[in-house]
Write a protein that holds these residues in place. Sequence first.
Motif, PDB file in Angstrom:
ATOM      1  N   GLU A  98       0.820  -1.205   0.000  1.00  0.00           N
ATOM      2  CA  GLU A  98       0.000   0.000   0.000  1.00  0.00           C
ATOM      3  C   GLU A  98       0.862   1.267   0.000  1.00  0.00           C
ATOM      4  N   ILE A  99       2.118   1.122   0.380  1.00  0.00           N
ATOM      5  CA  ILE A  99       3.035   2.258   0.372  1.00  0.00           C
ATOM      6  C   ILE A  99       3.143   2.838  -1.043  1.00  0.00           C
ATOM      7  N   GLU A 100       2.936   1.982  -2.066  1.00  0.00           N
ATOM      8  CA  GLU A 100       2.836   2.492  -3.447  1.00  0.00           C
ATOM      9  C   GLU A 100       1.383   2.581  -3.906  1.00  0.00           C
ATOM     10  N   GLY A 101       0.558   1.649  -3.474  1.00  0.00           N
ATOM     11  CA  GLY A 101      -0.815   1.537  -3.980  1.00  0.00           C
ATOM     12  C   GLY A 101      -1.714   2.679  -3.550  1.00  0.00           C
ATOM     13  N   SER A 102      -1.374   3.328  -2.441  1.00  0.00           N
ATOM     14  CA  SER A 102      -2.175   4.463  -1.965  1.00  0.00           C
ATOM     15  C   SER A 102      -1.232   5.588  -1.555  1.00  0.00           C
ATOM     16  N   LYS A 103      -1.202   6.636  -2.364  1.00  0.00           N
ATOM     17  CA  LYS A 103      -0.351   7.779  -2.015  1.00  0.00           C
ATOM     18  C   LYS A 103      -0.873   8.450  -0.756  1.00  0.00           C
TER      19      LYS A 103
END
Length: 425
Positions: A98-103
């Motif tokens: 999620e560190i990439e999947g959700s800014k």
Amino acid sequence: MKVLVVGGGGREHALCWKIAQSPKVRELYCAPGNGGIGQVAELVEIAPTDIEGLVRFARDRGIDLTVVGPEAPLVAGIVDAFEAEGLEIFGPRRAAAEIEGSKAFAKEFMKRHGIPTAPYRIFSDPAEATAWIKASEEKVVVKASGLAGGKGAIVTEDQEEAMRAVETIMVERAFGPAGDLVVVEQRLYGEEASFIAFSDGTHCLPMPSSQDHKPVFDGDRGPNTGGMGAYSPAPLITPELSSRVMAEIMVPTIRGLAEEGRPYRGVLYAGLMIDQEGNPWVLEFNCRFGDPETQPILVRMKGDLVEVLEACLKGRLDEVSVGWDPRAAVCVVMASGGYPGPYEKGKEIHGLEEAEGMEDVWVFHAGTTFKDGRFFTAGGRVLGVTGLGETIPEAIERTYRAVERISWEGVHYRRDIGQKALKYL
Ligand code: AMP
Ligand code: GLY
């Protein structure tokens, strides 16, 4: 061992090339791969986002280790799905990806842990975003929170552009549900660099620094692309700055994710802005190897990549050390005419063997097919040509000499890859 690599671009070709050199590996598969990857691995016709299909293949073939290239399957939970079946897979689980999947998640996470990043606001309502932009004096970057293939960040010059960006992302939904939330953040100035590291959930082992070239034309002009070239090391990242990035960004991120119950195993990529005072700021995190950065980085890596990946899975990254070729590597991406807009496919590629025959030169394929002994273009980014040199200028020279031997109808590439590094030498 039987290894499966998921993905089909230049990054995955470089990964397959490196993994194939491991004395531990007896069979190598790549799903879906490309024409060039087909020379080192057996191609499997399964899309990277077909998680069920990949699990079935890995189970049926007795795959010992799966390595995931692109972000989409990681963010969708491919690692969780493999682990549920008892299959070994290298990459972060869904919660960590999620560190990439959700800014929005990444920004709030950085704020919670004091990791340097531009001040920001998050909005789910376009009217509220617009009202905030109207009331603010700052220059901003407007970002779709979700995955948008690297195109979801709109850097703006004034309020009008920023409001239009909100419209594009949230109302016209140019990136679909990725635009349900927007991050509006202060625009930073400086020079960008990529800082990429292995992590086993606790320890963090950095790879050498690198720098990408996102805009399509020389001098960083024109629209952004997936990346038109890269080099490693990036002399902008001095050893002192590298230590700071580890202490202020990478280690707190790995520790913070573990504390929040999202232990991070895989490759963590911080896209950094180095400001005029030499301070590092995080523009974004990626949950995977960079593309094209992986190409110049892996040609510099000594030793067995598979051992490092296994150490990550076992939580024993502290027991391995990796050697790096002190020479510089430069990668020039050769693209189809028209890319990043609409482009034609199916053009025959000439001169590959001659380029590949050069010493300290590698040609990794990003979008090609192989038919009747010949290679044809099959994507926007077609090839990444990487060369080593004692210095960056020597690597630039060698790489462009190889690039000039390769041709197809409409080919284009930047002529200035690596030039940015020269001012630091
Ligand atoms: P991102 O997807 O967040 O990495 O953003 C893509 C690109 O937009 C980056 O590589 C930068 O060139 C640019 N960018 C993102 N955030 C900022 C910022 N706060 N200030 C200036 N440029 C930015
Ligand atoms: N080189 C940019 C990326 O991998 O996202």
